[in-house]
Design an enzyme around this catalytic site. Structure first.
Site, PDB file in Angstrom:
ATOM      1  N   HIS A 107      21.143 115.922  97.823  1.00 18.83           N
ATOM      2  CA  HIS A 107      21.221 117.382  97.726  1.00 18.83           C
ATOM      3  C   HIS A 107      19.831 117.947  98.026  1.00 18.83           C
ATOM      4  CE1 HIS A 107      25.129 118.914  96.785  1.00 18.83           C
ATOM      5  NE2 HIS A 107      25.346 117.981  95.883  1.00 18.83           N
ATOM      6  N   ASP A 112      23.536 121.734  94.999  1.00 19.27           N
ATOM      7  CA  ASP A 112      23.939 121.364  93.634  1.00 19.27           C
ATOM      8  C   ASP A 112      23.620 122.500  92.662  1.00 19.27           C
ATOM      9  OD1 ASP A 112      21.274 120.767  94.322  1.00 19.27           O
ATOM     10  OD2 ASP A 112      21.078 119.222  92.787  1.00 19.27           O
ATOM     11  N   TYR A 307      26.454 129.132 113.831  1.00 25.13           N
ATOM     12  CA  TYR A 307      26.745 130.242 112.927  1.00 25.13           C
ATOM     13  C   TYR A 307      26.187 131.545 113.488  1.00 25.13           C
ATOM     14  CZ  TYR A 307      27.721 126.514 109.577  1.00 25.13           C
ATOM     15  OH  TYR A 307      28.224 125.419 108.956  1.00 25.13           O
ATOM     16  N   GLU A 384      14.509 124.084  87.762  1.00 28.30           N
ATOM     17  CA  GLU A 384      15.811 124.307  87.107  1.00 28.30           C
ATOM     18  C   GLU A 384      15.847 125.608  86.303  1.00 28.30           C
ATOM     19  OE1 GLU A 384      16.229 120.401  85.254  1.00 28.30           O
ATOM     20  OE2 GLU A 384      17.780 119.897  86.739  1.00 28.30           O
TER      21      GLU A 384
END
Ligand SMILES: [Zn+2]
Length: 406
Positions: A107, A112, A307, A384
């Protein structure tokens, strides 16, 4: 109509309180990364995490997506929140204790954190169901890294999953560098580039290197094309609506004294407006074919659309900025001075409905945003504490947009 300060304060403190559980989910996802459109382990983790929330859940057919509809306590329109789920073919070298348990898969783009963060937003919103004047569609999406997962989910009906077309859509992307942890950034209009790829084959005629006049040498033609594409970029496109062409692969021949029959080029092509994105293939093809013809050779151009441009609705960017200010303080939102040259398949969602795509700083503590390993690096790490910010911002956007009505 910004949410009242007490609502924002409660969102903030609830997001802090749920942080340990969201971090735990993020680490479980990080240990078991999956690539592409079919992510069964990731899908299972999502389904288990949202099972207690009393949502209307469906899963995809062409891909292992999860669509969950949270019905509000009062009638109103629907909004969409999106988190992409897929990982990259990278061998992790981050040093994190919860490093990938799968060889060659990581990841490395922080998806994630997007999955865990969207679960976090769902929990914040489920706890406020009675305040919600409408419904929230949670879009858990595989296949962002080149597989057009968002387009497939649109084809499978995600924008109408609540029973009516969503009136707005929001997504965010964590950045392991560039922005300090917890800082949100975006901009009006174009926020990310369109990214196409082009494969060119120059067709000549092989022969002896000592007698090129008896052959038709594709090598100097290929070289001229490489340079002419850079001239095309600067002479045929507005410097303030730029195009980037980078030839990343060039291949011809086998040895020094043999003229090969063909030469091949591969390039990435980036652009920043729909108008320019629309005309690049024709101009590029004209240059390539014209140079080949000038030397009596031919060329084929295989132009592959990637894209499209990711374009934000200004009013929705302003809403996000105001909410981030209210949640986290005046310095927590900064405008991106320019678009980023990366691309995103959330662009397909924003082609259909208004909305905003935000960057969320996740530079790890102790690292400089200017030099920390960036997304897609094997060394990339993500702070985090951003998992307390992302869910609060997404939940606030949903609450605020629904409070506005249809
Ligand atoms: Zn990404």
């Amino acid at each position: 109509m910004p949410l009242p300060p007490e609502t924002l304060a409660a969102l903030r403190s609830d997001a802090e309180a749920q942080l340990p559980a969201i971090v735990e989910l993020r680490r479980a996802l990080h240990r078991t990364p999956e690539i592409g459109l079919h992510l069964p382990v990731t899908q299972r983790l999502v389904l288990d995490a949202i099972a207690p929330l009393d949502l209307e859940v469906s899963t995809g057919t062409a891909l292992s997506s999860v669509v969950a509809v949270l019905r509000g306590g009062r009638p109103g329109p629907a909004v969409l929140l999106r988190g992409d789920m897929d990982a990259l073919p990278v061998t992790e070298d981050s040093g994190e204790p919860f490093t990938s348990e799968r060889d060659g898969v990581m990841h490395a783009c922080g998806h994630d954190l997007h999955v865990a963060g969207l679960v976090g937003a769902a929990r914040l919103l489920a706890a406020r169901r009675d305040e919600l004047a409408g419904d929230v569609v949670l879009m858990f999406q595989p296949g962002e890294e080149g597989d057009h997962g968002a387009r497939l989910m649109i084809e499978e009906g995600v924008l109408d999953a609540a029973g009516s077309r969503v009136v707005a859509a929001y997504g965010l992307h964590v950045l392991s560098a560039v922005l300090p942890a917890g800082v949100v950034a975006s901009r009006h209009g174009t926020v990310l580039a369109a990214a196409d790829s082009v494969h060119v084959t120059v067709h000549g005629r092989g022969g002896h290197g000592s007698m090129p006049h008896l052959a038709a040498d594709p090598v100097p033609v290929a070289a001229e094309i490489v340079l002419a594409l850079q001239t095309m970029v600067t002479r045929q496109f507005d410097v303030f609506d730029p195009v980037v062409v980078s030839v990343g692969r060039i291949e011809a021949g086998t040895t020094d004294n043999v003229i090969p029959a063909t030469a091949r080029l591969e390039a990435t092509v980036r652009s920043f407006s729909d108008a320019t994105h629309a005309v690049v293939p024709e101009r590029l093809t004209r240059v390539v074919e014209g140079i080949a013809a000038a030397h009596g050779l031919t060329a084929t151009v295989d132009y592959r659309r990637g894209y499209p441009v990711t374009s934000n609705t200004p009013a929705e960017v302003d809403r996000a900025a105001a909410l981030v200010h209210g949640l986290l303080g005046e310095r927590a939102y900064v405008p991106f001075p320019q678009p980023l040259a990366g691309s995103e398949d959330f662009s397909y969602v924003l082609q259909q409905v208004p909305g905003a795509y935000l960057g969320l700083g996740a530079t790890p503590p102790g690292l400089d945003p200017a030099t920390a390993p960036y997304n897609h690096s094997a060394q990339a790490r993500f702070a985090e504490e951003s998992l307390a910010v992302g869910p609060a911002v997404l939940a606030a956007l949903a609450l605020d947009r629904l409070a506005q009505g249809v």
